[in-house]
Scaffold this active site. Structure first.
Site, PDB file in Angstrom:
ATOM      1  N   GLY A  11      10.298  -4.139 -23.427  1.00 50.86           N
ATOM      2  CA  GLY A  11       9.697  -5.380 -23.001  1.00 50.86           C
ATOM      3  C   GLY A  11      10.748  -5.883 -22.104  1.00 50.86           C
ATOM      4  N   ILE A  16      12.139 -12.704 -23.466  1.00 45.99           N
ATOM      5  CA  ILE A  16      13.234 -12.454 -24.124  1.00 45.99           C
ATOM      6  C   ILE A  16      14.179 -11.611 -23.307  1.00 45.99           C
ATOM      7  CG2 ILE A  16      14.352 -11.483 -26.529  1.00 45.99           C
ATOM      8  CD1 ILE A  16      11.715 -12.604 -27.457  1.00 45.99           C
ATOM      9  N   VAL A 129      12.640  -6.705 -32.686  1.00 45.88           N
ATOM     10  CA  VAL A 129      12.460  -8.451 -32.655  1.00 45.88           C
ATOM     11  C   VAL A 129      10.840  -8.573 -32.487  1.00 45.88           C
ATOM     12  CG1 VAL A 129      12.881 -10.184 -30.904  1.00 45.88           C
ATOM     13  CG2 VAL A 129      14.545  -8.527 -31.231  1.00 45.88           C
ATOM     14  N   ASP A 159      16.385 -17.505 -37.128  1.00 49.42           N
ATOM     15  CA  ASP A 159      16.164 -18.489 -38.535  1.00 49.42           C
ATOM     16  C   ASP A 159      17.242 -18.975 -39.035  1.00 49.42           C
ATOM     17  OD1 ASP A 159      13.097 -17.853 -38.565  1.00 49.42           O
ATOM     18  OD2 ASP A 159      14.058 -15.857 -38.878  1.00 49.42           O
ATOM     19  N   HIS A 187      10.463 -12.882 -41.927  1.00 53.29           N
ATOM     20  CA  HIS A 187      10.599 -13.786 -40.549  1.00 53.29           C
ATOM     21  C   HIS A 187       9.191 -14.389 -40.271  1.00 53.29           C
ATOM     22  CE1 HIS A 187      11.542 -15.551 -36.772  1.00 53.29           C
ATOM     23  NE2 HIS A 187      10.509 -14.689 -36.013  1.00 53.29           N
TER      24      HIS A 187
HETATM   25  N1  LIG Z   1      12.110 -12.062 -34.816  1.00 54.03           N
HETATM   26  C1  LIG Z   1      12.317 -13.106 -33.720  1.00 54.03           C
HETATM   27  O1  LIG Z   1      13.093 -14.224 -34.306  1.00 54.03           O
HETATM   28  C2  LIG Z   1      11.291 -13.328 -32.486  1.00 54.03           C
HETATM   29  C3  LIG Z   1      11.821 -14.598 -31.730  1.00 54.03           C
HETATM   30  C4  LIG Z   1      10.901 -14.639 -30.775  1.00 54.03           C
HETATM   31  C5  LIG Z   1       9.675 -13.701 -30.238  1.00 54.03           C
HETATM   32  N2  LIG Z   1       9.503 -12.661 -30.939  1.00 54.03           N
HETATM   33  C6  LIG Z   1       8.721 -11.848 -30.710  1.00 54.03           C
HETATM   34  O2  LIG Z   1       9.113 -10.819 -29.627  1.00 54.03           O
HETATM   35  C7  LIG Z   1       8.078 -10.430 -28.721  1.00 54.03           C
HETATM   36  C8  LIG Z   1       8.277 -10.554 -27.412  1.00 54.03           C
HETATM   37  O3  LIG Z   1       8.342 -11.906 -26.943  1.00 54.03           O
HETATM   38  P1  LIG Z   1       8.316 -12.399 -25.461  1.00 54.03           P
HETATM   39  O4  LIG Z   1       8.522 -13.791 -25.537  1.00 54.03           O
HETATM   40  O5  LIG Z   1       9.557 -11.716 -24.585  1.00 54.03           O
HETATM   41  O6  LIG Z   1       7.012 -11.606 -24.808  1.00 54.03           O
HETATM   42  P2  LIG Z   1       6.671 -11.490 -23.462  1.00 54.03           P
HETATM   43  O7  LIG Z   1       5.247 -11.380 -23.313  1.00 54.03           O
HETATM   44  O8  LIG Z   1       7.468 -12.482 -22.474  1.00 54.03           O
HETATM   45  O9  LIG Z   1       7.191 -10.082 -23.074  1.00 54.03           O
HETATM   46  C9  LIG Z   1       6.717  -9.057 -23.584  1.00 54.03           C
HETATM   47  C10 LIG Z   1       7.130  -7.807 -22.856  1.00 54.03           C
HETATM   48  O10 LIG Z   1       6.935  -6.553 -23.561  1.00 54.03           O
HETATM   49  C11 LIG Z   1       6.013  -5.733 -22.863  1.00 54.03           C
HETATM   50  N3  LIG Z   1       5.295  -4.760 -23.589  1.00 54.03           N
HETATM   51  C12 LIG Z   1       4.282  -4.746 -24.189  1.00 54.03           C
HETATM   52  N4  LIG Z   1       4.043  -3.757 -25.063  1.00 54.03           N
HETATM   53  C13 LIG Z   1       4.947  -2.820 -24.561  1.00 54.03           C
HETATM   54  C14 LIG Z   1       5.223  -1.556 -25.072  1.00 54.03           C
HETATM   55  N5  LIG Z   1       4.235  -0.870 -25.932  1.00 54.03           N
HETATM   56  N6  LIG Z   1       6.312  -0.960 -24.508  1.00 54.03           N
HETATM   57  C15 LIG Z   1       7.244  -1.567 -23.822  1.00 54.03           C
HETATM   58  N7  LIG Z   1       7.037  -2.903 -23.527  1.00 54.03           N
HETATM   59  C16 LIG Z   1       5.972  -3.624 -23.869  1.00 54.03           C
HETATM   60  C17 LIG Z   1       5.420  -6.657 -21.771  1.00 54.03           C
HETATM   61  O11 LIG Z   1       4.806  -5.813 -20.890  1.00 54.03           O
HETATM   62  C18 LIG Z   1       5.975  -7.580 -21.707  1.00 54.03           C
HETATM   63  O12 LIG Z   1       6.883  -7.404 -20.205  1.00 54.03           O
HETATM   64  C19 LIG Z   1       6.874 -11.056 -29.491  1.00 54.03           C
HETATM   65  O13 LIG Z   1       6.213 -10.426 -30.195  1.00 54.03           O
HETATM   66  C20 LIG Z   1       7.364 -12.522 -29.920  1.00 54.03           C
HETATM   67  O14 LIG Z   1       6.610 -12.825 -31.102  1.00 54.03           O
HETATM   68  C21 LIG Z   1      10.387 -12.319 -32.240  1.00 54.03           C
HETATM   69  O1  LIG Z   2       7.306 -18.101 -33.725  1.00 55.58           O
HETATM   70  C1  LIG Z   2       7.092 -17.056 -32.947  1.00 55.58           C
HETATM   71  O2  LIG Z   2       5.881 -16.624 -32.837  1.00 55.58           O
HETATM   72  C2  LIG Z   2       8.345 -16.479 -32.274  1.00 55.58           C
HETATM   73  C3  LIG Z   2       9.496 -16.252 -33.028  1.00 55.58           C
HETATM   74  O3  LIG Z   2       9.112 -15.624 -34.175  1.00 55.58           O
HETATM   75  C4  LIG Z   2      10.158 -17.510 -33.181  1.00 55.58           C
HETATM   76  O4  LIG Z   2      10.399 -17.609 -34.630  1.00 55.58           O
HETATM   77  O5  LIG Z   2      10.508 -18.287 -32.432  1.00 55.58           O
END
Ligand SMILES: NC(=O)c1ccc[n+]([C@@H]2O[C@H](COP(=O)([O-])OP(=O)(O)OC[C@H]3O[C@@H](n4cnc5c(N)ncnc54)[C@H](O)[C@@H]3O)[C@@H](O)[C@H]2O)c1
Ligand SMILES: O=C(O)C[C@H](O)C(=O)O
Length: 327
Positions: A11, A16, A129, A159, A187
């Site tokens: 991604g 991110i 993530v 968190d 999470h």
């Molecule tokens: N754990 C945490 O604390 C936390 C915090 C923030 C976001 N997140 C999660 O992280 C993820 C990404 O968030 P983001 O804001 O960067 O999203 P985003 O939509 O900006 O980017 C996601 C990217 O992943 C790519 N993608 C999708 N499927 C894919 C695959 N199979 N293989 C490779 N690339 C792929 C997309 O093309 C895109 O470029 C989300 O699931 C979000 O909920 C988790």
């Molecule tokens: O809350 C979400 O869906 C994104 C991420 O997991 C966060 O905690 O900010």
């Protein structure tokens, strides 16, 4: 000069990814003497954007950045990788819970677990993530039977950082003085931000902040719901703070946690604190020489135990929904 470490980011063209890559290439994650090779994966339709990101990385002339590989082929991205940040997945939008993403994202992590099993370095460290992170990490781990399960983790550092920031603001104290925070569990909205062991310059925060009502009705829910609050405000989910948390998670895992402190990592449960095996769960850990150890024997309050079991129950429910994706 040290040998470079191969770091995969899935991604990588997403929000991110964009916030993480430049920090990693600058040495914030693995140290200012550690060269890196970035292996960047995104979907075919994102290759144009990924090319642009690569051009920007080149234009920074980072001394530690030895090579950038961009690809839509996970086999190329995971080849010999030593650190894999599995970010690529759909984010939630307003009104969704993170577990609403299980259906859309679960399949990504079973496929990537299998490929890590086949192509990654045997000592690869994996940080999931993409949400719902704990259960996606479980899916990846279950599809990688030849890799050590302890090399799989999910991100709860955001968190953890959020909770520290809340306390620093409440007490008008510097962030760096607040130690021993814990986020137990998932999470998700059931996570348990636990203040009972947190210290500030050696004193228990609880002794300075005896206001139980604020802890239960403001601190805990605001940390639990902070992701949704950011989505509400920005219209997009947290990105720079998530990238920062990912950098911190891997930094501490690889290069050791700070003396007299711990961090929260979601790791395979091993029966510690009577949380049965079978899920990835947020625990306080210390890290040394690339290994984490769950901090043991902390006393848990009655309220805390209830929260911890609720979050475990939710993880077991998520597990039930994705069992068909296990190898
Ligand atoms: N754990 C945490 O604390 C936390 C915090 C923030 C976001 N997140 C999660 O992280 C993820 C990404 O968030 P983001 O804001 O960067 O999203 P985003 O939509 O900006 O980017 C996601 C990217 O992943 C790519 N993608 C999708 N499927 C894919 C695959 N199979 N293989 C490779 N690339 C792929 C997309 O093309 C895109 O470029 C989300 O699931 C979000 O909920 C988790
Ligand atoms: O809350 C979400 O869906 C994104 C991420 O997991 C966060 O905690 O900010």
């Amino acid at each position: 000069m040290k040998a470079p470490i191969r770091v995969t980011i899935t991604g990588a063209a997403g929000q991110i990814g964009y916030a993480a890559l430049f920090r990693i290439a600058n040495g914030d994650m693995l140290g200012r003497e550690q060269p890196v090779i970035l292996q960047l994966l995104d979907l075919p339709q994102a290759q144009g954007a990924l090319r642009g990101v690569m051009m920007e990385l080149e234009d920074c002339a980072f001394p530690l950045l030895q090579q950038v590989i961009i690809t839509d082929d996970p086999k190329v991205a995971f080849k010999d990788t030593e650190i894999a940040l599995l970010i690529g997945a759909r984010p939630r939008s307003k009104g969704m819970e993170r577990k609403d993403l299980l259906e859309a994202n679960g399949a990504i992590f079973s496929a990537q677990g299998k490929l890590l099993n086949e192509y990654a370095a045997r000592h690869v460290k994996v940080l999931v993530v993409g949400n719902p992170a704990n259960t996606n990490a479980l899916i990846a781990m279950k599809n990688a039977p030849d890799l050590d399960p302890r090399n799989f983790s999910a991100m709860m550092r955001l968190d953890h950082n959020r909770a520290i920031a809340q306390i620093a603001q409440k007490l008008f104290q510097p962030i760096r003085d607040i130690k021993k925070m814990i986020i137990w569990g998932n999470h998700s909205g059931t996570q348990y931000p636990d203040l009972d062991h947190a210290e500030i310059r050696g004193r228990l925060v609880r002794d300075i902040l005896p206001d139980q009502d604020w802890v239960e009705n403001t601190f805990i829910p605001s940390v639990q719901k902070r992701g949704a609050a950011v989505i509400e405000a920005r219209g997009l989910s947290s990105a720079a703070s998530a990238a920062n948390a990912a950098v911190g998670h891997i930094h501490d895992w690889m290069l050791s946690s700070h003396h007299n402190d711990w961090v929260t990592m979601s790791v395979p449960s091993d029966g510690s604190y009577d949380i049965p095996e079978g899920v990835l769960y947020g625990f306080p850990v210390t890290c040394k020489n690339g290994h984490f150890k769950i901090v043991q024997d902390l006393p848990i309050s009655e309220l805390g135990r209830k929260h911890m079991l609720d979050s475990h129950r939710e993880l077991m429910e998520e597990r039930e929904l994705v069992k068909h994706l296990f190898a």
